[in-house]
Design a protein around this motif. Structure first.
Motif, PDB file in Angstrom:
ATOM      1  N   SER A  59       0.833  -1.200   0.000  1.00 17.44           N
ATOM      2  CA  SER A  59       0.000   0.000   0.000  1.00 17.44           C
ATOM      3  C   SER A  59       0.870   1.255   0.000  1.00 17.44           C
ATOM      4  O   SER A  59       0.591   2.225  -0.714  1.00 17.44           O
ATOM      5  CB  SER A  59      -0.914  -0.014   1.227  1.00 17.44           C
ATOM      6  OG  SER A  59      -1.638   1.179   1.314  1.00 17.44           O
ATOM      7  N   TYR A  60       1.921   1.232   0.787  1.00 19.64           N
ATOM      8  CA  TYR A  60       2.851   2.353   0.880  1.00 19.64           C
ATOM      9  C   TYR A  60       3.506   2.619  -0.475  1.00 19.64           C
ATOM     10  O   TYR A  60       3.593   3.763  -0.924  1.00 19.64           O
ATOM     11  CB  TYR A  60       3.886   2.017   1.943  1.00 19.64           C
ATOM     12  CG  TYR A  60       4.873   3.088   2.256  1.00 19.64           C
ATOM     13  CD1 TYR A  60       4.510   4.202   2.999  1.00 19.64           C
ATOM     14  CD2 TYR A  60       6.187   2.984   1.830  1.00 19.64           C
ATOM     15  CE1 TYR A  60       5.431   5.185   3.312  1.00 19.64           C
ATOM     16  CE2 TYR A  60       7.114   3.962   2.127  1.00 19.64           C
ATOM     17  CZ  TYR A  60       6.725   5.060   2.868  1.00 19.64           C
ATOM     18  OH  TYR A  60       7.632   6.030   3.168  1.00 19.64           O
ATOM     19  N   LEU A  61       3.942   1.549  -1.149  1.00 12.97           N
ATOM     20  CA  LEU A  61       4.553   1.680  -2.465  1.00 12.97           C
ATOM     21  C   LEU A  61       3.558   2.247  -3.471  1.00 12.97           C
ATOM     22  O   LEU A  61       3.897   3.118  -4.275  1.00 12.97           O
ATOM     23  CB  LEU A  61       5.094   0.336  -2.933  1.00 12.97           C
ATOM     24  CG  LEU A  61       5.878   0.343  -4.243  1.00 12.97           C
ATOM     25  CD1 LEU A  61       7.069   1.279  -4.159  1.00 12.97           C
ATOM     26  CD2 LEU A  61       6.326  -1.065  -4.582  1.00 12.97           C
ATOM     27  N   ASN A  62       2.323   1.774  -3.420  1.00 17.89           N
ATOM     28  CA  ASN A  62       1.291   2.316  -4.308  1.00 17.89           C
ATOM     29  C   ASN A  62       1.050   3.799  -4.042  1.00 17.89           C
ATOM     30  O   ASN A  62       0.845   4.576  -4.977  1.00 17.89           O
ATOM     31  CB  ASN A  62      -0.017   1.538  -4.172  1.00 17.89           C
ATOM     32  CG  ASN A  62       0.055   0.181  -4.811  1.00 17.89           C
ATOM     33  OD1 ASN A  62       0.828  -0.051  -5.731  1.00 17.89           O
ATOM     34  ND2 ASN A  62      -0.750  -0.752  -4.314  1.00 17.89           N
ATOM     35  N   ASN A  63       1.097   4.198  -2.776  1.00 19.87           N
ATOM     36  CA  ASN A  63       0.925   5.618  -2.435  1.00 19.87           C
ATOM     37  C   ASN A  63       2.065   6.471  -2.974  1.00 19.87           C
ATOM     38  O   ASN A  63       1.841   7.596  -3.438  1.00 19.87           O
ATOM     39  CB  ASN A  63       0.798   5.803  -0.931  1.00 19.87           C
ATOM     40  CG  ASN A  63      -0.533   5.336  -0.398  1.00 19.87           C
ATOM     41  OD1 ASN A  63      -1.511   5.239  -1.132  1.00 19.87           O
ATOM     42  ND2 ASN A  63      -0.568   5.018   0.874  1.00 19.87           N
ATOM     43  N   ILE A  64       3.282   5.960  -2.924  1.00 20.20           N
ATOM     44  CA  ILE A  64       4.424   6.688  -3.479  1.00 20.20           C
ATOM     45  C   ILE A  64       4.219   6.887  -4.980  1.00 20.20           C
ATOM     46  O   ILE A  64       4.416   7.978  -5.515  1.00 20.20           O
ATOM     47  CB  ILE A  64       5.749   5.938  -3.211  1.00 20.20           C
ATOM     48  CG1 ILE A  64       6.037   5.846  -1.725  1.00 20.20           C
ATOM     49  CG2 ILE A  64       6.906   6.616  -3.953  1.00 20.20           C
ATOM     50  CD1 ILE A  64       7.170   4.894  -1.371  1.00 20.20           C
ATOM     51  N   HIS A  65       3.807   5.826  -5.638  1.00 17.65           N
ATOM     52  CA  HIS A  65       3.559   5.880  -7.085  1.00 17.65           C
ATOM     53  C   HIS A  65       2.469   6.898  -7.400  1.00 17.65           C
ATOM     54  O   HIS A  65       2.605   7.725  -8.314  1.00 17.65           O
ATOM     55  CB  HIS A  65       3.176   4.486  -7.593  1.00 17.65           C
ATOM     56  CG  HIS A  65       3.061   4.406  -9.061  1.00 17.65           C
ATOM     57  ND1 HIS A  65       1.872   4.585  -9.721  1.00 17.65           N
ATOM     58  CD2 HIS A  65       4.001   4.182 -10.014  1.00 17.65           C
ATOM     59  CE1 HIS A  65       2.076   4.471 -11.009  1.00 17.65           C
ATOM     60  NE2 HIS A  65       3.351   4.230 -11.218  1.00 17.65           N
TER      61      HIS A  65
END
Length: 133
Positions: A59-65
């Motif tokens: 989820s964190y990686l998706n938020n960065i993206h």
């Protein structure tokens, strides 16, 4: 008409540099977030007593993206940044400096555990991606 066209073109040319996006490495909301994600991953790999919160990390990686996309970066720009050997080397150096500054001895897994537990206790961004076993 020619004067109007010249004026519009001049304004457009002057505005272009100001409107240019900074390199993703210079966008702290992206670059620092990726550093924290990488550090959490390294801590969980090196410390046998700490595991990852994988769903939170995804989820964190998706938020960065999504942050990068919302700032106007294209998929190609994001991929170029993510896959760049220079950026990977720079990020590894930043990570190594962070580990050293926080007392990690890379030959001692327990020093990673100490840092991981500290980050979890502080509820830092790194700590939020980790779980003590």
């Amino acid at each position: 008409m020619r004067n109007v066209l010249t004026a519009v073109l001049s304004v457009a040319l002057l505005a272009s540099p100001a409107a240019a996006k900074p390199a993703l490495r210079d966008v702290a909301a992206v670059d620092d977030a990726l550093l924290d994600l990488g550090l959490a991953d390294q801590i969980r790999k090196e410390c046998p007593d700490i595991s990852a919160r994988f769903l939170r990390a995804i989820s964190y990686l998706n938020n960065i993206h999504q942050t990068a996309r919302s700032l106007g970066y294209t998929e190609a720009e994001i991929d170029a940044y993510r896959k760049s050997p220079e950026e990977k080397a720079r990020m590894k150096a930043r990570g190594a400096a962070y580990l050293e500054a926080n007392g990690v001895d890379t030959s001692d897994p327990q020093s990673y555990c100490m840092l991981g537990r500290t980050e979890i206790q502080k509820s830092s961004r790194i700590g939020s991606l980790l779980r003590a076993k």
